[in-house]
Design an enzyme around this catalytic site. Structure first.
Site, short mmCIF file in Angstrom:
data_model
loop_
_atom_site.label_atom_id
_atom_site.label_comp_id
_atom_site.label_asym_id
_atom_site.label_seq_id
_atom_site.Cartn_x
_atom_site.Cartn_y
_atom_site.Cartn_z
N ASP A 15 0.88 -1.16 0.00
CA ASP A 15 0.00 0.00 0.00
C ASP A 15 0.92 1.22 0.00
O ASP A 15 1.62 1.48 0.99
CB ASP A 15 -0.88 -0.01 1.26
CG ASP A 15 -1.82 1.18 1.29
OD1 ASP A 15 -1.69 2.08 0.43
OD2 ASP A 15 -2.70 1.21 2.17
N SER A 26 -4.57 14.25 -14.65
CA SER A 26 -5.92 14.09 -15.20
C SER A 26 -6.34 15.41 -15.83
O SER A 26 -5.91 16.49 -15.39
CB SER A 26 -6.91 13.75 -14.09
OG SER A 26 -8.24 13.89 -14.58
N TYR A 49 -10.57 15.65 -6.26
CA TYR A 49 -9.75 14.98 -7.29
C TYR A 49 -9.02 16.01 -8.15
O TYR A 49 -7.82 15.92 -8.38
CB TYR A 49 -10.67 14.10 -8.15
CG TYR A 49 -9.97 13.30 -9.24
CD1 TYR A 49 -9.15 12.22 -8.93
CD2 TYR A 49 -10.17 13.61 -10.59
CE1 TYR A 49 -8.53 11.48 -9.92
CE2 TYR A 49 -9.55 12.87 -11.59
CZ TYR A 49 -8.74 11.80 -11.25
OH TYR A 49 -8.13 11.08 -12.25
N SER A 50 -9.77 17.05 -8.62
CA SER A 50 -9.17 18.10 -9.45
C SER A 50 -8.02 18.77 -8.71
O SER A 50 -6.95 19.03 -9.29
CB SER A 50 -10.20 19.18 -9.79
OG SER A 50 -11.21 18.64 -10.60
N LYS A 63 -4.92 16.47 -8.58
CA LYS A 63 -4.27 16.26 -9.88
C LYS A 63 -3.63 17.55 -10.40
O LYS A 63 -2.62 17.50 -11.11
CB LYS A 63 -5.27 15.70 -10.89
CG LYS A 63 -5.70 14.26 -10.59
CD LYS A 63 -4.52 13.30 -10.68
CE LYS A 63 -4.95 11.86 -10.56
NZ LYS A 63 -3.83 10.92 -10.74
N GLN A 94 6.59 19.60 -18.94
CA GLN A 94 5.35 19.73 -19.72
C GLN A 94 4.17 18.96 -19.11
O GLN A 94 4.35 17.89 -18.55
CB GLN A 94 5.59 19.23 -21.15
CG GLN A 94 6.71 19.95 -21.87
CD GLN A 94 6.52 21.47 -21.85
OE1 GLN A 94 5.49 21.98 -22.28
NE2 GLN A 94 7.51 22.18 -21.34
N1 LIG Z 1 -9.54 6.03 -16.06
C1 LIG Z 1 -9.68 7.33 -16.32
O1 LIG Z 1 -10.66 7.77 -16.94
C2 LIG Z 1 -8.61 8.29 -15.85
C3 LIG Z 1 -8.66 9.60 -16.34
C4 LIG Z 1 -7.68 10.51 -15.95
C5 LIG Z 1 -6.69 10.13 -15.08
N2 LIG Z 1 -6.65 8.86 -14.60
C6 LIG Z 1 -5.58 8.52 -13.66
O2 LIG Z 1 -4.84 7.42 -14.16
C7 LIG Z 1 -4.32 6.64 -13.07
C8 LIG Z 1 -4.71 5.18 -13.26
O3 LIG Z 1 -6.12 5.09 -13.33
P1 LIG Z 1 -6.89 3.76 -13.80
O4 LIG Z 1 -8.16 4.23 -14.41
O5 LIG Z 1 -5.99 2.85 -14.53
O6 LIG Z 1 -7.23 3.16 -12.34
P2 LIG Z 1 -7.58 1.66 -11.89
O7 LIG Z 1 -8.02 0.83 -13.04
O8 LIG Z 1 -8.48 1.81 -10.71
O9 LIG Z 1 -6.14 1.09 -11.39
C9 LIG Z 1 -5.54 1.67 -10.26
C10 LIG Z 1 -4.27 0.89 -9.93
O10 LIG Z 1 -3.66 1.47 -8.77
C11 LIG Z 1 -3.51 0.48 -7.73
N3 LIG Z 1 -3.62 1.16 -6.44
C12 LIG Z 1 -4.68 1.87 -5.96
N4 LIG Z 1 -4.43 2.31 -4.72
C13 LIG Z 1 -3.17 1.90 -4.40
C14 LIG Z 1 -2.35 2.03 -3.24
N5 LIG Z 1 -2.77 2.68 -2.14
N6 LIG Z 1 -1.12 1.47 -3.24
C15 LIG Z 1 -0.67 0.79 -4.34
N7 LIG Z 1 -1.41 0.63 -5.47
C16 LIG Z 1 -2.66 1.17 -5.49
C17 LIG Z 1 -4.63 -0.52 -8.03
O11 LIG Z 1 -4.43 -1.82 -7.50
P3 LIG Z 1 -4.94 -2.23 -6.00
O12 LIG Z 1 -6.34 -1.74 -5.89
O13 LIG Z 1 -4.81 -3.72 -5.95
O14 LIG Z 1 -4.00 -1.56 -5.07
C18 LIG Z 1 -4.55 -0.57 -9.57
O15 LIG Z 1 -3.45 -1.37 -9.97
C19 LIG Z 1 -4.88 7.28 -11.80
O16 LIG Z 1 -3.92 8.14 -11.23
C20 LIG Z 1 -6.07 8.07 -12.30
O17 LIG Z 1 -6.38 9.18 -11.48
C21 LIG Z 1 -7.60 7.93 -14.95
#
Ligand SMILES: NC(=O)c1ccc[n+]([C@@H]2O[C@H](COP(=O)([O-])OP(=O)(O)OC[C@H]3O[C@@H](n4cnc5c(N)ncnc54)[C@H](OP(=O)(O)O)[C@@H]3O)[C@@H](O)[C@H]2O)c1
Length: 250
Positions: free
Chosen positions: A68, A141, A154-155, A158, A239
Site C-alpha cells: 500500500d 488528469s 480529485y481536481s 491532480k 510539460q
Molecule cells: N480512467 C480514467 O478515466 C482516468 C482519467 C484521468 C486520469 N486517470 C488517472 O490514471 C491513473 C490510473 O487510473 P486507472 O483508471 O488505470 O485506475 P484503476 O483501473 O483503478 O487502477 C488503479 C491501480 O492502482 C492500484 N492502487 C490503488 N491504490 C493503491 C495504493 N494505495 N497502493 C498501491 N497501489 C494502489 C490498483 O491496485 P490495487 O487496488 O490492488 O491496489 C490498480 O493497480 C490514476 O492516477 C487516475 O487518477 C484515470
C-alpha cells in the site's frame, strides 16, 4: 510490503529499470506491458497480490511489490531498489460535492494522488542523479486542467502535478532528468466505469460531452509514455500534456 523477482531472461532487456505504480490493471498495466515489450526491465506494484501476480506474469515483469503506497515505509523501501524511470500512475477518484466530501476521502486522496508521487520522486532522484539520467512521468488528469464539478478534491490533487512538474524540471534540468505529466481524459478502465456510475450522467451522456465522442484507450497513454521515456524525448521536460479526445480544447 512483499517483493518478488520473476525469473525472466534478461539478456534482451534494455539497461533501464522502470517502476510503474498501480500497474496491476488499467492504465498502469498498459504502460508496464508496452515498456516490458520494448525491452525495459519493468517492476510493478499494487495492493492486491493475486491480481498483481497474474499481471506480472502476463507482461513478463522483472518483479513486483505487493504494497500500500500510502504507507510511507513502502515508498521508501521500493525506491531503495533504484529506478531509472518512475511512472507515478497509482491514483483514485472521488465523486462528491464539496460539502459532502468525507474527512477520510480528503486524507486518502491527498495522500495517494499527491503525497505518494512526491515521496517516490524524493527517493528516486538520488539514484537518477548518480546515473546522470532519469525520467519521471506523472499520470495526472484532465480534471486537474479544466474544472470538474463534484470532483473538486480529485481536481485539486491532480492539478498539483502542474506546479510540481515545472519546478522539478527546472531543478533537475542539469542532471539529465526529465519530468513530465500526462493528463488523460476519460480512459476505458474500472476507475472510469466506477466514476461514471457514481456520477449524475449516463455513459452515453458522458460520451456526448467529449468532442471525439469516445473514451481514450489505455494503450494510447502507454504509447505517449513510451515516447517520453525514450532518448528522443530528452528535450521535453516540465510539460503537462493533455491526451483527452478534445476535452480540454474548449
Ligand atoms: N480512467 C480514467 O478515466 C482516468 C482519467 C484521468 C486520469 N486517470 C488517472 O490514471 C491513473 C490510473 O487510473 P486507472 O483508471 O488505470 O485506475 P484503476 O483501473 O483503478 O487502477 C488503479 C491501480 O492502482 C492500484 N492502487 C490503488 N491504490 C493503491 C495504493 N494505495 N497502493 C498501491 N497501489 C494502489 C490498483 O491496485 P490495487 O487496488 O490492488 O491496489 C490498480 O493497480 C490514476 O492516477 C487516475 O487518477 C484515470
Amino acid at each position: 510490503m512483499y517483493k518478488y523477482w520473476q525469473n525472466i531472461i534478461m539478456a534482451q532487456k534494455k539497461n533501464k529499470k522502470v517502476l510503474v505504480t498501480g500497474a496491476s490493471k488499467g492504465i498502469g498495466k498498459s504502460i508496464a506491458k508496452l515498456l516490458s515489450d520494448e525491452g525495459y526491465e519493468v517492476y510493478i506494484c499494487a495492493r492486491t497480490e493475486s491480481v498483481l501476480k497474474n499481471t506480472a506474469q502476463e507482461i513478463n515483469a522483472a518483479g513486483y511489490f505487493v504494497c500500500d503506497l500510502c504507507q510511507n515505509e513502502s515508498c521508501k523501501s521500493i525506491m531503495e531498489e533504484g529506478f531509472d524511470i518512475l511512472v507515478n500512475n497509482a491514483g483514485d477518484y472521488v465523486y462528491s460535492s464539496v460539502e459532502k466530501t468525507s474527512d477520510d476521502d480528503i486524507r486518502r486522496l491527498i495522500k495517494l494522488n499527491t503525497e505518494v508521487p512526491y515521496r517516490l520522486i524524493k527517493y528516486a532522484v538520488p539514484y537518477m542523479k548518480e546515473k546522470k539520467w532519469g525520467r519521471i512521468v506523472n499520470i495526472g488528469s484532465i480534471s486537474g486542467i479544466v474544472g470538474e464539478a463534484n470532483a473538486s478534491l480529485y481536481s485539486m490533487t491532480k492539478s498539483a502535478f502542474t506546479g510540481l512538474t515545472k519546478a522539478l524540471a527546472l531543478e533537475l534540468a542539469m542532471d539529465n532528468i526529465t519530468v513530465n505529466t500526462i493528463n488523460p481524459g476519460w480512459v476505458e478502465t474500472e476507475l472510469a466505469e466506477n466514476a461514471v456510475s457514481a456520477g449524475d450522467f449516463s455513459y452515453e451522456e458522458e460520451l456526448d460531452m467529449i468532442p471525439q465522442r469516445r473514451f481514450i484507450c489505455p494503450d494510447e497513454i502507454a504509447n505517449l509514455v513510451k515516447y517520453i521515456v525514450s532518448e528522443e524525448a530528452k528535450g521535453m521536460t516540465g510539460q503537462s500534456i493533455s491526451l483527452c479526445a478534445g476535452l480540454s480544447a474548449g
